[in-house]
Scaffold this motif. Structure first.
Motif, PDB file in Angstrom:
ATOM      1  N   ARG A 114     -11.082   2.238  -2.650  1.00  0.00           N
ATOM      2  CA  ARG A 114     -10.908   3.589  -3.497  1.00  0.00           C
ATOM      3  C   ARG A 114      -9.438   4.191  -3.016  1.00  0.00           C
ATOM      4  N   VAL A 115      -8.245   4.081  -3.575  1.00  0.00           N
ATOM      5  CA  VAL A 115      -7.621   3.982  -3.249  1.00  0.00           C
ATOM      6  C   VAL A 115      -6.887   5.641  -1.846  1.00  0.00           C
ATOM      7  N   SER A 116      -8.174   7.097  -2.305  1.00  0.00           N
ATOM      8  CA  SER A 116      -7.963   7.941  -1.675  1.00  0.00           C
ATOM      9  C   SER A 116      -8.469   7.329   0.208  1.00  0.00           C
ATOM     10  N   LEU A 118       1.040  -0.912  -0.195  1.00  0.00           N
ATOM     11  CA  LEU A 118       0.202   0.147  -0.297  1.00  0.00           C
ATOM     12  C   LEU A 118       0.684   0.883   0.145  1.00  0.00           C
ATOM     13  N   LEU A 119       1.655   1.458   0.650  1.00  0.00           N
ATOM     14  CA  LEU A 119       3.295   2.120   0.636  1.00  0.00           C
ATOM     15  C   LEU A 119       3.740   2.484  -1.173  1.00  0.00           C
ATOM     16  N   VAL A 120       3.346   1.299  -1.475  1.00  0.00           N
ATOM     17  CA  VAL A 120       3.994   1.933  -2.894  1.00  0.00           C
ATOM     18  C   VAL A 120       3.104   2.458  -3.765  1.00  0.00           C
ATOM     19  N   VAL A 121       1.612   2.360  -3.355  1.00  0.00           N
ATOM     20  CA  VAL A 121       0.982   2.762  -4.029  1.00  0.00           C
ATOM     21  C   VAL A 121       0.554   4.408  -3.397  1.00  0.00           C
ATOM     22  N   SER A 170       3.473   6.337  -2.865  1.00  0.00           N
ATOM     23  CA  SER A 170       4.429   6.942  -3.409  1.00  0.00           C
ATOM     24  C   SER A 170       4.447   6.608  -4.791  1.00  0.00           C
ATOM     25  N   HIS A 171       3.190   6.159  -5.732  1.00  0.00           N
ATOM     26  CA  HIS A 171       3.673   6.021  -6.970  1.00  0.00           C
ATOM     27  C   HIS A 171       2.259   6.342  -7.518  1.00  0.00           C
ATOM     28  N   PRO A 172       1.607   7.770  -6.833  1.00  0.00           N
ATOM     29  CA  PRO A 172       0.096   7.528  -7.333  1.00  0.00           C
ATOM     30  C   PRO A 172      -0.401   7.345  -8.946  1.00  0.00           C
ATOM     31  N   GLU A 173       0.891   8.080  -9.421  1.00  0.00           N
ATOM     32  CA  GLU A 173       0.616   7.785 -10.741  1.00  0.00           C
ATOM     33  C   GLU A 173       0.206   6.394 -12.084  1.00  0.00           C
ATOM     34  N   ARG A 174       0.850   5.920 -11.051  1.00  0.00           N
ATOM     35  CA  ARG A 174       0.711   4.035 -11.156  1.00  0.00           C
ATOM     36  C   ARG A 174       0.033   3.542 -11.601  1.00  0.00           C
ATOM     37  N   PHE A 175      -1.155   3.328 -10.359  1.00  0.00           N
ATOM     38  CA  PHE A 175      -2.165   2.893  -9.940  1.00  0.00           C
ATOM     39  C   PHE A 175      -3.682   4.184 -10.411  1.00  0.00           C
TER      40      PHE A 175
END
Length: 210
Positions: free
Chosen positions: A134-136, A17-20, A22-27
């Motif tokens: 939802r990611v947010s 989840l911390l990868v998501v 840190s790199h929201p543009e990839r998801f």
């Protein structure tokens, strides 16, 4: 990712989840994950035996190995695309629908606490539940913060547990640490923790309380 400090069953879901974060543009704005469904002590899945095995001359374990070599999409695309009437399935297969394998229960519980929800979909292979969020709204993403690193002595026994990642895309690492951290200030890491994360003085890490 290199994850140390806690059992992988605890670290891996949160570390991802911390990868998501840190790199929201990839998801995408929403994420989906499949949880391993029920199979017995012999590795047989009643859901697979009722459906998948009719189309592939493979037991469940062999189908999982094939998916590992190729992808789950590879077999899923060869499965029938017409509706499957649940009342016509054997009782064992119906009972397995939406059930979580005991080995996956910890991951399921963690993701539910993080804000994931079950929906109306299940895995076509073993009938395991599908979770979405939802990611947010995912706790570890929404509450995580990027902070600078200060190398020093870590005070023991006075802090709380944090998941800390180096936020890198390549050579991603995450550790669970007890930190005496104050929001708005740098986080103090000793040399061992900094080396585990692959960071130095002045670098930034992403952390979230657990």
């Amino acid at each position: 990712p290199a994850l140390v400090g806690w059992p992988s069953s605890e670290l891996t879901p949160r570390g991802r989840l911390l990868v998501v974060a840190s790199h929201p543009e990839r998801f995408a704005d929403s994420v989906v994950t499949e949880i391993v469904g029920y199979s017995d002590e012999n590795g047989d899945s009643p859901f697979w035996d009722a459906i998948g095995r009719n189309f592939f001359d493979l037991n469940y374990a062999a189908a999982e190995r094939l998916c590992g070599l190729k992808s789950r999409t590879f077999l899923a695309e060869l499965m029938p695309h017409y509706p499957i009437y649940v009342p016509l399935l054997p009782d064992e297969a119906q009972e397995a629908m939406g059930q979580v394998h005991p080995r996956a229960q910890i991951t399921f519980d963690i993701l539910m606490r993080e804000g994931f929800e079950t929906d109306h979909y299940i895995d076509i292979f073993d009938g395991g539940p599908t979770l979405h969020a939802r990611v947010s709204g995912i706790r570890s993403i929404a509450q995580s913060r990027v902070v600078p690193v200060k190398i020093g002595e870590m005070v023991k026994g006075v802090g709380r547990q944090y998941l800390v990642s180096n936020a890198q895309l390549q050579d991603y690492r995450a550790v669970m640490l007890e930190l005496d951290y104050a929001p708005g200030k740098p986080v103090t890491l000793d040399l061992a923790a900094a080396e585990a994360l692959g960071v130095g003085e002045g670098a930034s890490v992403r952390l979230v309380a657990v």
